[in-house]
Enzyme design. Structure first.
Site, PDB file in Angstrom:
ATOM      1  N   ASP A  43      47.788  38.281  35.796  1.00  0.00           N
ATOM      2  CA  ASP A  43      48.981  38.540  36.595  1.00  0.00           C
ATOM      3  C   ASP A  43      50.031  39.225  35.708  1.00  0.00           C
ATOM      4  OD1 ASP A  43      51.103  38.587  38.282  1.00  0.00           O
ATOM      5  OD2 ASP A  43      51.162  36.424  38.671  1.00  0.00           O
ATOM      6  N   ASP A  47      30.162  51.135  47.185  1.00  0.00           N
ATOM      7  CA  ASP A  47      29.688  49.909  47.813  1.00  0.00           C
ATOM      8  C   ASP A  47      28.646  50.215  48.894  1.00  0.00           C
ATOM      9  OD1 ASP A  47      30.094  47.033  48.105  1.00  0.00           O
ATOM     10  OD2 ASP A  47      30.868  47.494  50.093  1.00  0.00           O
ATOM     11  N   LYS A  62      23.122  51.409  50.710  1.00  0.00           N
ATOM     12  CA  LYS A  62      21.963  51.197  51.586  1.00  0.00           C
ATOM     13  C   LYS A  62      22.333  51.375  53.057  1.00  0.00           C
ATOM     14  CE  LYS A  62      18.806  47.242  51.945  1.00  0.00           C
ATOM     15  NZ  LYS A  62      18.639  45.931  51.276  1.00  0.00           N
ATOM     16  N   HIS A  63      23.609  51.234  53.356  1.00  0.00           N
ATOM     17  CA  HIS A  63      24.044  51.201  54.757  1.00  0.00           C
ATOM     18  C   HIS A  63      24.681  52.504  55.227  1.00  0.00           C
ATOM     19  CE1 HIS A  63      22.940  47.034  54.765  1.00  0.00           C
ATOM     20  NE2 HIS A  63      23.567  46.917  53.610  1.00  0.00           N
ATOM     21  N   GLU A 120      25.745  50.653  44.850  1.00  0.00           N
ATOM     22  CA  GLU A 120      25.231  49.296  44.999  1.00  0.00           C
ATOM     23  C   GLU A 120      24.210  49.314  46.124  1.00  0.00           C
ATOM     24  OE1 GLU A 120      25.914  45.190  47.175  1.00  0.00           O
ATOM     25  OE2 GLU A 120      26.758  47.087  47.789  1.00  0.00           O
ATOM     26  N   HIS A 161      30.177  39.607  40.936  1.00  0.00           N
ATOM     27  CA  HIS A 161      30.973  38.866  41.916  1.00  0.00           C
ATOM     28  C   HIS A 161      30.143  38.456  43.130  1.00  0.00           C
ATOM     29  CE1 HIS A 161      30.735  42.924  43.296  1.00  0.00           C
ATOM     30  NE2 HIS A 161      31.340  42.640  44.416  1.00  0.00           N
ATOM     31  N   ARG A 211      34.032  33.813  40.959  1.00  0.00           N
ATOM     32  CA  ARG A 211      35.231  34.627  40.720  1.00  0.00           C
ATOM     33  C   ARG A 211      36.400  33.770  40.235  1.00  0.00           C
ATOM     34  NH1 ARG A 211      34.367  37.542  46.686  1.00  0.00           N
ATOM     35  NH2 ARG A 211      32.307  38.344  46.183  1.00  0.00           N
TER      36      ARG A 211
END
Ligand code: NOJ
Ligand code: CA
Length: 715
Positions: free
Chosen positions: A39, A240, A243-244, A268, A338, A392
């Protein structure tokens, strides 16, 4: 005077930073989940902030300023690239009892999430990182926005201007007659539930509003959003959920990003096993459109070290896996992330920390670029649970551990020993507990030996000069006499021996990126390049932008070719390197929806054609309406031919002896007759096949072969 100053300031704001482009294989990636790192500015913590850091689904305060403040710490680990979790503005509501602290539920791709900071903070991060020899890779999420039926219901904004949400978009959506998809800005085809074929790309992933990238607004919007990061100095992207999305859209998206420079983009592709395939998995693996995270082999590595399993079986599996890729060294290796349970949480063994050290060292020495998840160096785990979201926890800073020593030592060695960066991969010995492998790149070598069982001695043939070598990690010795190495191996030991001599002849290790179009800059990494020379790509001399003995930056020339892969050769001092490979695109490519009107046909169809983009067979998807289709990047304004194939695997393709023709323009492409041979005519019918095949007759009966370009802007 004041206006001159204003112009200079405006120019400084608009001018892209040079960007710290690197040869990625010589580096290491440090993965940070921004909210959970540090932070640096307490004023941006709310709303949905949990200062007690006990609710894993709320914001915990980490931000870009915090990351910048911790750059010295990260640099102390030898890191050269930081992959940050997605930074774009996320939804301002809770969904599924979670705030979007992770960054994967975007509402505005032109803005930075207010919990994380501003564009100015991002540019400062890039500049400060660059001073430490580090560049920034940004997580980017072009497959979907936020949840479609929760939170902000897929609300999307263009730099603050509301565009639509999932329900409003549904009202304007229409069914594409060729793909069968109900399309607006989003796809409206329900959620993915069969995890195969059409749904994988055209339905909502876990209820997230799935973008229709073939919509011109969406295409421009997602591209412009990514370009903002590239223009602000990002050196790459972690994309990200590749594959989609349609592979052809991704290719054209990447090509446009590469116009900014030699970015390092990796995807990914979530798949836990190297054997499982969906319809395009083979294409990702074989055509090498972009590197991906090595998720399938990660499973085997963690199991073998954290639980049980033979190193002999692992070595065979890894050799098979790496053999699938043209550039295995550009793939990304990791242990923790993650999304997956951290190794130390997965391992139930007493010696789990020693085993973690071994697995970490293996990740740093295998072919491929290592990715270290934040906190691996400080043994960070959560006592509250194991997987997402407990993988995480808030970062604990400690760079004095044995894990940090392993990471730092091997990261530094990668910078100077090109066998780690570009070397081949050869197992010299393996059994259940012991494994020895060698990697060589020209005059650089490494020899890795590990033993996870009882203490033992090992003698292995090793073609190195006689002498004593020291392990980089512990200083342990190895004697080489008469082409044989002799070692003592305690339980849970891991040794990395290395040798470097001067490289006399030019040798190419990598080309970044290895997919390119004319005019684009690519970075050639290797050794023995001297101080000047020539680079020949596909037989044509490339313009050299910069040259040193290990890196050359060139501009890709225009090459008249129908081939997918071109040879890249470096010539210097009267010697030429062996050729490296470059996946070539013609240039001026637009994503085209190619449709084969072939209802009633079963089986897997493929096309291959007369342009570099079509030179490797591409599988066609079958739509719910029975058409076959695919998305391909093709050069605008070009005629082309395609041939049809049928089969399940690359090796098993049978030609169908049907040639079809097309012309790429900004509205529609019809395949049937050759538009060049028949000027003025509207091509419509396919040519009769030379021999009879039942399904070809059905194809002809079905009539016509159509390809529709989705770029209907202005039409
Ligand atoms: C994969 C990411 O790594 C994961 O964390 C995310 O939730 C999904 N894709 C959806 O974006
Ligand atoms: Ca999709």
């Amino acid at each position: 005077m004041r206006s001159a100053l204003a112009v200079i300031v405006a120019f400084m704001l608009l001018t892209p930073l040079a960007g710290a482009y690197q040869v990625p294989e010589r580096g290491m990636v440090y993965q940070v989940m921004v909210d959970r790192f540090y932070d640096g500015n307490a004023s941006n913590n709310g709303p949905f902030y949990d200062p007690s850091m006990s609710n894993y689904r709320l914001y915990w305060g980490g931000d870009i300023e915090g990351l910048t403040k911790k750059l010295d710490y990260i640099a102390s680990l030898g890191v050269s690239m930081i992959w940050v979790s997605p930074l774009n503005d996320n939804i301002n509501r809770m969904a599924s009892s979670s705030a979007p602290y992770h960054g994967y539920w975007t509402r505005d791709y032109k803005r930075i999430e207010e919990h994380f900071g501003t564009w100015e903070d991002f540019r400062e991060l890039v500049e400060e990182a660059e001073k430490r020899g580090i560049c920034i890779i940004v997580g980017y999420v072009p497959n979907h926005a936020g949840p479609a039926t929760d939170g902000e219901f897929g609300s999307i904004y263009d730099n603050g201007t509301f565009i639509t949400h999932y329900y409003e978009d549904a009202k304007n959506a229409t069914r594409n007659p060729y793909t069968g998809s109900v399309d607006g800005i989003y796809h409206h085809n329900g959620n993915i539930n069969d995890w195969f074929g059409f749904q994988l790309k055209y339905a909502n992933l876990f209820g997230l509003a799935d973008f229709n990238q073939l919509n011109p607004w969406v295409d421009s919007y997602l591209t412009e959003g990514a370009l903002l990061f590239a223009d602000s100095g990002a050196c790459g992207f972690r994309i990200d959920a590749v594959k989609h999305m349609d592979l052809g859209w991704l290719e054209s998206f990447y090509l446009r990003l590469y116009s900014k420079g030699p970015l390092f983009i990796y995807g990914e592709y979530y798949s836990l096993s190297p054997d499982k395939t969906d319809d395009l998995y083979e294409l990702y693996r074989y055509s090498n459109v972009s590197p991906v995270l090595n998720i399938p082999i990660r499973e085997s590595i963690v199991r073998t070290f954290a639980l049980f399993g033979g190193l002999d079986a692992l070595s065979e599996e890894l050799e098979d896996y790496y053999s699938l890729f043209t550039y295995p060294n550009k793939q990304l290796n990791f242990l923790d992330s993650h999304d997956l349970v951290r190794f130390l949480n997965a391992a139930g063994r007493k010696d789990r920390v020693e085993r973690f050290h071994m697995a970490l060292a293996l990740t740093m020495t295998l072919p491929g670029i290592p990715v270290i998840y934040y906190g691996d160096e400080s043994y960070l785990v959560s006592g509250d649970g194991k997987g997402d979201p407990y993988n995480r926890p808030m970062m604990v800073f400690n760079n004095t551990t044995e894990a940090a020593h392993i990471i730092r030592t091997l990261a530094e060695l990668r910078k100077t020993n090109d066998a780690l960066a570009f070397g081949d991969f050869k197992t010299l010995y393996s059994d259940y507990n012991t494994w020895a492998f060698e990697r060589t790149f020209g005059s650089h070598k490494i020899f890795v030996v590990m033993n996870k069982g009882a203490p033992r001695n090992l003698t292995v043939p090793l073609d190195w000069d006689a002498g004593t070598y020291r392990d980089a990690l512990s200083g342990a010795g190895m004697r080489v006499v008469g082409g044989k190495a002799s070692l003592e191996l305690p339980r849970n030991s891991f040794y990395v021996f290395h040798a470097e001599e001067e490289q006399g002849e030019p040798l190419i290790g990598s080309v970044t990126p290895y997919t390119a179009q004319p005019g684009q800059r690519v970075l050639i990494g290797g050794a023995g390049f001297g101080s000047s020379g020539r680079v020949i790509i596909g037989g044509v001399e490339a313009r050299v932008i910069s040259w040193n003995s290990t890196e050359i930056l060139v501009e890709v020339p225009e090459v008249k070719t129908r081939k997918a892969w071109l040879d890249v050769v470096v010539e210097t001092g009267g010697k030429a390197s062996d050729p490296a490979k470059l996946r070539y695109y013609s240039g001026n490519d637009v994503p085209v929806l190619l449709v084969v009107n072939a209802t009633n046909i079963t089986g897997q169809l493929w096309i291959r054609g007369s342009l570099p983009e079509l030179a490797e067979p591409r599988p066609l998807l079958k739509s719910p309406t029975g058409h076959y289709f695919t998305v391909v990047p093709l050069p605008n304004g070009t005629t082309f031919e395609v041939e049809l194939y049928r089969g399940l695997r690359w090796e098993g393709l049978e030609p169908v002896n049907v040639t079809l023709y097309g012309f790429v323009n900004s509205t529609t492409v019809v395949l049937g007759k050759n538009p060049v041979e028949m000027p003025g005519e509207t091509p419509s019918e396919t040519e009769p096949p030379e021999r009879g095949w039942d399904w070809v007759i059905i194809l002809l009966a079905a009539g016509v072969l159509l390809a529709v370009i989705w770029k209907w802007k202005g039409s």
